[in-house]
Design an enzyme around this catalytic site. Structure first.
Site, PDB file in Angstrom:
ATOM      1  N   VAL A  80       3.509   0.830   8.161  1.00 18.78           N
ATOM      2  CA  VAL A  80       3.275   1.497   9.442  1.00 18.78           C
ATOM      3  C   VAL A  80       1.789   1.426   9.762  1.00 18.78           C
ATOM      4  CG1 VAL A  80       3.322   3.686  10.691  1.00 18.78           C
ATOM      5  CG2 VAL A  80       5.241   3.054   9.224  1.00 18.78           C
ATOM      6  N   ALA A 125      -3.094   3.355   8.349  1.00 17.56           N
ATOM      7  CA  ALA A 125      -1.861   2.635   8.038  1.00 17.56           C
ATOM      8  C   ALA A 125      -1.353   3.137   6.700  1.00 17.56           C
ATOM      9  CB  ALA A 125      -2.093   1.128   7.990  1.00 17.56           C
ATOM     10  N   LYS A 126      -0.132   2.772   6.380  1.00 20.50           N
ATOM     11  CA  LYS A 126       0.432   3.084   5.067  1.00 20.50           C
ATOM     12  C   LYS A 126       1.615   2.172   4.837  1.00 20.50           C
ATOM     13  CE  LYS A 126      -0.598   6.026   1.751  1.00 20.50           C
ATOM     14  NZ  LYS A 126      -1.982   6.363   1.364  1.00 20.50           N
ATOM     15  N   GLY A 127       1.893   1.894   3.569  1.00 19.04           N
ATOM     16  CA  GLY A 127       3.051   1.085   3.215  1.00 19.04           C
ATOM     17  C   GLY A 127       3.728   1.651   1.993  1.00 19.04           C
ATOM     18  N   ASP A 166      -1.947   3.050  -4.171  1.00 20.35           N
ATOM     19  CA  ASP A 166      -1.504   4.422  -3.929  1.00 20.35           C
ATOM     20  C   ASP A 166      -0.593   4.791  -5.097  1.00 20.35           C
ATOM     21  OD1 ASP A 166       0.341   6.587  -2.298  1.00 20.35           O
ATOM     22  OD2 ASP A 166      -1.670   6.444  -1.452  1.00 20.35           O
TER      23      ASP A 166
END
Length: 438
Positions: A80, A125-127, A166
Site C-alpha cells: 500500500v 507505504a507498507k507491505g 519490519d
C-alpha cells in the site's frame, strides 16, 4: 481538542471506534480516528480529509511458494502506498500470519505522518505477506520473498517506493529484494531498499536505529517530566524483546535506567533489582526466548503491562494497551516502540490518569530516519561513519520531539494529538502547494 459522542464499551469507557473482526481492521479504524481528530483540530475541509484518508495505491497479490516436500502453497501479499505528496513512498515489509490489507493500510498511513513529522521527504507505504516465517526453511523464505517482490515490482524503485525491514523480515530479506529487483533491472540498484547488509550498501547504525530513537524519545520525555536529563535508576519494562525492544532495553540500561521486566512471544521475566540486559539478550539468542532465564522470575504477559514502573515500552504489535487494561497501567511514561500499541480508547484513559504517552509516529521514527540516511548515501555512492549517522539521527529525533512538546504544551494537547497535527498539516500543505492534476 475534545472527544465526544463515542459508543460505550462493556467496561463503561466511551469508544471512538466500534468492534472490528481483525486486529488489522481495528488498527485501520484507530488510524482513521487519529486522522479525523487532527483534521478537526486543523480545520481541514471534507475534501482534504477524504484525500488524506484514502491510500493512493493498494495492491494485493497471490504468492505461490513451493515447499521443500514438493507441496505448492499460496499466500497473500500486499503493498500500500498511502501518500506521495512529499516524496517517494517509504515503508517496511512484514511477514506475519495475521497480516491483512487493513493492517498494511493503517501502517502506511502512520508512516506518512511519521515521515512528515520528522522532516524527511518521503510519503508513507507498507507491505506484508500473510505467512509465518518461523514455519519456513531459509530456502522457502527466499522463494516467498523473491516471488512477492516480483509481483509488486511495478510499484517499487529508488525513486518510487523503497521497502525496509519490519516484523518477520531482516537485512537478509532486504538483500534478496535488492537482488531480485536488480536482476530485473539488469544492473545493481542498492537504493531500492534500506536496512540492507553493509556489504551491499547498508548504512552503519541502521540495525539499531529504531531502538536508538526509542531511547532518545524516552530520555527527552523523562527529562520533561522530571526537570532533569538524568534517568539514573528509572525503572523500565519492555513488552516485546525482539529487534526493537531488545536493543531499546539495552540502550536504556546503558543510559542508567534499571530494566526490571521484559517479555517476548515465549514468556516474560521480572527482576525488581534490575535485569542484566546483555546476559538476557544472549539467553534469548541461544534459546529463542527470554523464557527460562535463570536470573529472573517468570511473569505473565498481562502483568508486565501493569507493573509499577517509571517507563513502559510496548515494542511488539498493535493494540496491546486497550480499554480493558489501560486503567491498570501504572507506568508514568509510555514510549511506543511498536506501531499502534495503544488503542484510542486506552489513550483517553491514560490521559485521564496522568500517563504521558510518546506516540509511535515519534518514538519509533529512528528506523525511517536512518533508512532515509541510507537511501541518501546510496544515491550519492557515499557512506558516513556510524558517529555521523547517529548525530543526524539524534538531531532529527530531538527536533521533532521538541516541536511536538511545544505544540502540546501551547494548545493543551496530548503528545499524540500534537504529533498527528504536525504530520497531517505538513502533508496537507504539500497537497495544497502542488495542486490537483489535471
Amino acid at each position: 481538542m475534545t472527544i465526544t459522542d463515542f459508543p460505550t464499551t462493556a467496561s463503561g469507557v466511551r469508544s471512538p471506534i466500534p468492534h472490528r473482526q481483525t486486529q488489522g481492521e481495528h488498527a485501520l479504524a484507530a488510524a482513521r480516528f487519529q486522522l479525523a481528530e487532527a483534521a478537526r483540530f486543523l480545520g481541514l475541509d471534507d475534501g482534504m480529509h477524504r484525500m488524506l484518508a484514502t491510500p493512493r495505491r493498494s495492491l494485493t497479490v497471490s504468492v505461490p511458494v513451493r515447499r521443500e516436500d514438493g507441496r505448492l502453497e499460496v499466500v497473500q501479499g500486499h503493498r500500500v502506498q498511502h501518500n506521495l505528496s512529499r516524496g517517494p513512498a517509504k515503508g517496511g515489509i512484514r511477514f506475519h500470519p495475521a497480516t491483512d490489507l487493513a493492517e498494511v493500510t493503517a501502517l502506511a498511513m502512520w508512516m506518512t505522518w511519521k515521515c512528515a513529522l520528522v522532516g524527511i521527504p518521503y510519503g508513507g507505504a507498507k507491505g506484508g505477506v500473510a505467512v509465518d516465517p518461523a514455519t519456513l526453511t531459509t530456502r522457502e523464505l527466499e522463494r516467498v520473498t523473491r516471488r512477492y517482490v516480483n509481483e509488486i515490482l511495478p510499484l517499487i524503485g529508488p525513486e518510487k517506493d523503497i521497502p525496509a525491514p519490519d516484523v518477520g523480515t531482516d537485512e537478509q530479506t532486504m538483500a534478496w529484494i535488492m537482488d531480485t529487483y536488480s536482476a530485473n533491472a539488469g544492473y545493481s540498484v542498492p537504493g531500492v531498499v534500506t536496512g540492507k547488509p553493509t556489504a551491499l550498501g547498508g548504512s552503519l547504525g541502521r540495525a539499531g536505529a529504531t531502538s536508538r530513537g526509542v531511547q532518545i524519545a524516552a530520555l527527552e520525555a523523562f527529562a520533561a517530566m522530571n526537570g532533569s536529563r538524568s534517568p539514573e535508576g528509572a525503572t523500565v519494562a519492555v513488552q516485546g524483546f525482539g529487534k526493537v525492544g531488545a536493543l531499546a532495553a539495552q540502550y536504556l540500561a546503558d543510559a542508567g535506567c534499571r530494566v526490571v521486566a521484559v517479555s517476548d512471544v515465549g514468556g516474560a521475566v521480572v527482576r525488581h533489582t534490575g535485569l542484566d540486559v546483555a546476559a538476557l539478550r544472549a539467553h534469548a539468542a541461544e534459546t529463542g526466548s527470554v523464557h527460562g532465564y535463570r536470573d529472573a522470575d517468570p511473569l505473565s504477559h498481562g502483568d508486565l503491562l501493569e507493573l509499577d514502573v517509571d517507563v513502559l515500552v510496548p515494542a511488539a504489535l498493535e493494540g496491546v494497551i486497550t480499554a480493558d487494561n489501560a486503567p491498570r497501567v501504572r507506568a508514568r511514561l509510555v514510549v511506543e516502540g511498536a506501531n499502534g500499541p495503544t488503542t484510542p480508547e486506552a489513550d483517553l484513559i491514560l490521559a485521564d490518569n496522568g500517563v504521558m504517552v510518546v506516540p509511535d509516529i515519534l518514538a519509533n521514527a529512528g528506523g525511517v530516519i536512518v533508512s532515509y540516511l541510507e537511501w541518501v548515501q546510496n544515491t550519492q555512492a557515499y557512506s558516513w561513519s556510524a558517529g555521523e549517522v547517529e548525530m543526524r539521527l539524534r538531531d532529527l529525533m530531538e527536533n521533532a520531539y521538541r516541536a511536538v512538546a511545544e505544540l502540546a504544551g501551547g494548545r493543551d494537547l496530548t503528545l499524540r494529538q500534537a504529533a498527528h497535527a504536525i504530520g497531517v498539516e505538513r502533508v496537507a500543505e504539500a497537497h495544497r502547494m502542488r495542486g490537483l492534476y489535471p
